[in-house]
Design an enzyme around this catalytic site. Structure first.
Site, PDB file in Angstrom:
ATOM      1  N   TYR A   1      -1.810  -0.251  10.620  1.00 48.13           N
ATOM      2  CA  TYR A   1      -1.900  -0.654   9.217  1.00 48.13           C
ATOM      3  C   TYR A   1      -0.641  -0.242   8.464  1.00 48.13           C
ATOM      4  O   TYR A   1      -0.065  -1.041   7.710  1.00 48.13           O
ATOM      5  CB  TYR A   1      -3.137  -0.027   8.586  1.00 48.13           C
ATOM      6  CG  TYR A   1      -3.298  -0.339   7.120  1.00 48.13           C
ATOM      7  CD1 TYR A   1      -3.605  -1.626   6.691  1.00 48.13           C
ATOM      8  CD2 TYR A   1      -3.153   0.656   6.151  1.00 48.13           C
ATOM      9  CE1 TYR A   1      -3.759  -1.922   5.342  1.00 48.13           C
ATOM     10  CE2 TYR A   1      -3.305   0.375   4.802  1.00 48.13           C
ATOM     11  CZ  TYR A   1      -3.607  -0.919   4.406  1.00 48.13           C
ATOM     12  OH  TYR A   1      -3.752  -1.196   3.062  1.00 48.13           O
TER      13      TYR A   1
ATOM     14  N   SER B   1       0.844  -1.190   0.000  1.00 49.61           N
ATOM     15  CA  SER B   1       0.000   0.000   0.000  1.00 49.61           C
ATOM     16  C   SER B   1       0.880   1.240   0.000  1.00 49.61           C
ATOM     17  O   SER B   1       1.971   1.229   0.581  1.00 49.61           O
ATOM     18  CB  SER B   1      -0.903   0.025   1.240  1.00 49.61           C
ATOM     19  OG  SER B   1      -1.557   1.273   1.375  1.00 49.61           O
TER      20      SER B   1
END
Length: 238
Positions: free
Chosen positions: A147, A133
């Site tokens: 995250y 990501s």
């Protein structure tokens, strides 16, 4: 359709929906022998398998032995793609620690163990691609620390494994999407306006666009590309 991937063996960890399903469709369309795993989306997995000819395998990416077992059972792979991932976004002082640990299991431990197991049998010149990501580079809002930790960890993993496997010509790369139009992050969702504010190209990307980058990294023109992060985010992190 004949291509470089005809008769190549591809495994996608986490392939029943969204980006994973687009990757399965792309490799299947180009002639690869594709298998993919799923955890809870049986109906979606069955439909994807029926439409592409790929093989669906139920496996929980949070369970190390299941991840290793699935990879080992496939035998020598030409391409491994690890797409399975979850996002737990919350105040770091309030977030459930069990949810954080499960996210680490899926987002970090699964890619590592899958990559290592694949490399045991993978022929020289094989490809390992992990979906990370842009939040591994940039976390512009509160609540995303855990995250972002998992996605940054993939960067170090890819650099290290690229060294470990480079002598055999096996490449290890991370694809880092920004906002992508999926069920989990729809282009017209409540956060889309805020996300687009950060972006140079003010739209969500598509799962097919990410699949195209994955196919490129698995193809013949990228044999020397390894240990690298490939961001596809419309300038979100620019």
């Amino acid at each position: 359709m004949s291509s470089h991937f005809t008769h190549q063996k591809v495994l996608v960890i986490g392939g029943s929906r969204g980006i994973g399903a687009a990757i399965v469709r792309r490799f299947s369309k180009e002639g690869a022998d594709v298998a993919f795993t799923y955890a809870g989306s049986k109906d979606a997995a069955d439909a994807l398998a029926a439409s592409t000819g790929a093989t669906a395998i139920r496996s929980d990416a949070a369970v190390r032995d299941e991840v290793i077992g699935v990879v080992k059972a496939q035998g020598p792979l030409d391409v491994l793609v690890v797409n399975a991932g979850v996002a737990v976004i919350d105040d770091s002082l309030a977030i459930d620690p069990d949810a954080v640990d499960r996210m680490i299991d899926i987002n970090v431990r699964a890619p590592y163990h899958a990559a290592v197991e694949a490399a045991r049998q993978m022929p020289d010149g094989g490809r390992i691609i992990v979906i990370g990501s842009v939040n591994g580079d940039r976390m512009p809002f509160a609540g995303g620390a855990a995250y972002a930790l998992t996605k940054s960890a993939l960067q170090g993993m890819a650099r290290g494994l690229a060294r470990d496997f480079g002598g055999r010509g096996i490449t290890v790369n991370v694809v880092q999407p920004g906002p992508i139009d999926t069920d989990m992050n729809p282009h017209d969702g409540p956060m889309s306006g805020a996300m687009h504010d950060f972006m140079a190209i003010k739209r969500h990307g598509t799962a097919d666009e990410v699949a195209g980058m994955v196919a490129y990294l698995a193809g013949p023109e990228t044999r020397i590309v390894t240990g690298a992060m490939h961001t596809i985010d419309g300038g979100f992190g620019a």
